[in-house]
Motif scaffolding. Structure first.
Motif, PDB file in Angstrom:
ATOM      1  N   GLY A 371     -40.339  -0.712  29.438  1.00  0.00           N
ATOM      2  CA  GLY A 371     -39.157  -0.681  28.580  1.00  0.00           C
ATOM      3  C   GLY A 371     -39.487  -0.498  27.118  1.00  0.00           C
ATOM      4  O   GLY A 371     -40.326   0.339  26.746  1.00  0.00           O
ATOM      5  N   ASP A 372     -38.844  -1.307  26.270  1.00  0.00           N
ATOM      6  CA  ASP A 372     -39.025  -1.181  24.822  1.00  0.00           C
ATOM      7  C   ASP A 372     -40.342  -1.771  24.331  1.00  0.00           C
ATOM      8  O   ASP A 372     -40.692  -1.596  23.161  1.00  0.00           O
ATOM      9  CB  ASP A 372     -37.863  -1.890  24.084  1.00  0.00           C
ATOM     10  N   HIS A 373     -41.063  -2.457  25.189  1.00  0.00           N
ATOM     11  CA  HIS A 373     -42.307  -3.087  24.747  1.00  0.00           C
ATOM     12  C   HIS A 373     -43.348  -2.054  24.339  1.00  0.00           C
ATOM     13  O   HIS A 373     -44.100  -2.261  23.385  1.00  0.00           O
ATOM     14  CB  HIS A 373     -42.864  -3.979  25.863  1.00  0.00           C
ATOM     15  N   ILE A 374     -43.379  -0.938  25.056  1.00  0.00           N
ATOM     16  CA  ILE A 374     -44.336   0.122  24.747  1.00  0.00           C
ATOM     17  C   ILE A 374     -43.814   1.440  25.293  1.00  0.00           C
ATOM     18  O   ILE A 374     -43.230   1.483  26.384  1.00  0.00           O
ATOM     19  CB  ILE A 374     -45.727  -0.206  25.334  1.00  0.00           C
ATOM     20  N   ALA A 375     -44.003   2.506  24.528  1.00  0.00           N
ATOM     21  CA  ALA A 375     -43.542   3.832  24.944  1.00  0.00           C
ATOM     22  C   ALA A 375     -44.327   4.291  26.169  1.00  0.00           C
ATOM     23  O   ALA A 375     -45.519   4.007  26.305  1.00  0.00           O
ATOM     24  CB  ALA A 375     -43.694   4.828  23.807  1.00  0.00           C
ATOM     25  N   LYS A 376     -43.657   5.020  27.037  1.00  0.00           N
ATOM     26  CA  LYS A 376     -44.289   5.505  28.270  1.00  0.00           C
ATOM     27  C   LYS A 376     -45.512   6.365  27.968  1.00  0.00           C
ATOM     28  O   LYS A 376     -46.529   6.276  28.657  1.00  0.00           O
ATOM     29  CB  LYS A 376     -43.259   6.322  29.059  1.00  0.00           C
TER      30      LYS A 376
END
Length: 455
Positions: A371-376
């Motif tokens: 999710g928003d924790h780290i970009a894919k």
């Protein structure tokens, strides 16, 4: 037959684990299991003769003809040359003099030396042995507690696995098909952060237990005279090497492969300037480098063949289906993978762990979404740094922590194995704490690549 075909990848993987515990040479185990399961797959119709005939081509294209892997021999030669010309030795002796009166000064000097040596060489065995031979007798004579002295040297000597130009990062980047420059830059701040945590711990321990780190005797007038000039000379040579390698990468002047050549040439020039490069030293450096390179590439060639057969019998699909069937959630999978790497570090070297686990973990990481924790797009790079930090513990954790054996062999009767085991415990805990901080704050690894490589 259908059940055997379905579980053939799992049987192949478990056979590898059993083979590694047999104490046979790793490349022999990898090659033997690869051939056995290739012929089993051939008998079951999972592979054809044409697939087996392509294994040498796969090794040639994946290892011998791989431009990225050219960096590994150059970095190894650079590190061995730094050792043989005693440039690293000069730096440690100077740091010991500069920090002689500081509580815990010798331990601080060892950590600083390990950090600089890591950025200038990236070879663990040479760093640990060098620091042990040069620093441990001095620390024991000064009255340092044996566990603190051994723990400091072992942990500082293994920083080269994380701080670029790390040979391990070169191989990990190739296994995961990543941009090596981005991996190097991403590992830089976490490596320095881990070294800073070591320094803070030593300072705090020196204040809380001053008896473990007595201050050294005051330097004589002869030793003090010209100390800063000596420090400038000793620091400038490794610093020039670091600038030549990392500066050319971060500045965008050279790729990591090209920078490895720059570093090897710079090491030769620095040895010549110091007046310590001759045909004997050059021959020893070349011989030592070739032995290390030959072992690494033998293992890598065997691992390439293993991965090829593993994929041909459906290994990737088996792993993905297994991960989905567990239904654990992406965060649980992440912590499970970190736990597996940590536990395997008790028994295997980083080479075996990366070659066994990274091809298995790669498809799982591709499926993850935090999710928003780290970009894919940044997930696999962040994961690579997490694994690198985690793998540093594999050099320190008993019973097969290689840094511990390097140290014991170099230390002789100065310290016992029990002192070494007790000494590494707080440093392993610090590494685990840093690993959790990197999971909590991925920007520690990803901020610098975003600032440097997008300019």
């Amino acid at each position: 037959m259908e059940a055997l075909t379905e579980f053939l990848p799992a049987i192949m993987f478990l056979s590898l684990i059993v083979g590694l515990f047999s104490a046979l040479p790793v490349p022999i185990v990898l090659s033997g299991i690869t051939l056995i399961f290739a012929f089993i797959a051939l008998a079951l119709g999972e592979m054809r003769f044409v697939h087996i005939s392509l294994i040498p081509t796969r090794i040639y294209g994946g290892v011998i003809d791989n431009a990225v892997l050219v960096a590994a021999p150059m970095f190894i030669f650079m590190g061995v040359m730094m050792e043989k010309t005693r440039i690293a030795e000069d730096l440690l002796l100077t740091l010991q003099k500069l920090l002689a009166r500081v509580p815990g000064g010798l331990s601080l000097a060892v950590v600083l030396m390990g950090t600089i040596l890591a950025a200038a060489t990236g070879i663990i065995g040479a760093s640990v042995v060098m620091l042990t031979v040069m620093a441990l007798p001095t620390m024991m004579r000064a009255g340092y507690a044996a566990p603190l002295a051994t723990g400091t040297i072992a942990s500082a000597g293994t920083l080269g696995i994380l701080i670029p130009p790390s040979v391990m990062l070169v191989f990990m980047s190739d296994l995961l098909s990543l941009n090596l420059a981005k991996v190097f830059v991403a590992a830089f701040l976490p490596g320095l952060f881990l070294a800073a945590v070591y320094l803070v711990y030593i300072v705090a321990r020196s204040f809380l237990r001053p008896g473990e780190t007595p201050p050294a005797a005051k330097l004589s007038a002869a030793d003090s005279k010209g100390l800063w000039r000596e420090a400038l000379v000793s620091v400038s040579f490794p610093l020039l090497l670091i600038i030549a390698v990392l500066g050319s990468i971060i500045g965008g002047f050279a790729s990591p492969t090209e920078a490895s050549g720059v570093g090897a040439f710079a090491a030769l020039v620095l040895g010549l300037v110091r007046g310590r490069l001759n045909m004997k030293v050059l021959g020893e450096a070349v011989d030592g480098s070739l032995r290390t390179i030959a072992l690494l590439f033998f293992i890598f060639a065997a691992a390439t063949a293993f991965a090829y057969v593993f994929r041909k019998i459906g290994g990737d699909d088996f792993i993905i289906e297994l991960a989905r069937s567990l239904n654990l959630g992406d965060w649980t999978l992440l912590f499970m993978m970190m736990a597996i790497v940590f536990v395997m570090g008790f028994f295997f070297d980083w080479i075996e762990i990366t070659l066994i686990l990274l091809p298995i973990f790669a498809p799982i990481v591709d499926l993850m979404d935090l999710g928003d924790h780290i970009a894919k797009a940044d997930l696999v790079y962040w994961f690579t740094i997490l694994v690198a930090v985690n793998l540093q513990t594999s050099f320190l954790t008993p019973p097969f922590g290689f840094a511990l054996f390097y140290m014991k062999g170099a230390a002789g009767d100065l310290v016992s194995m029990g002192d070494i085991y007790r000494g590494i415990i707080p440093f392993v805990l610090l590494q685990i704490a840093v690993l959790f901080i990197l999971i909590w704050q991925p920007e520690i690894a990803l901020w610098l690549p975003a600032q440097v490589l997008t300019k």
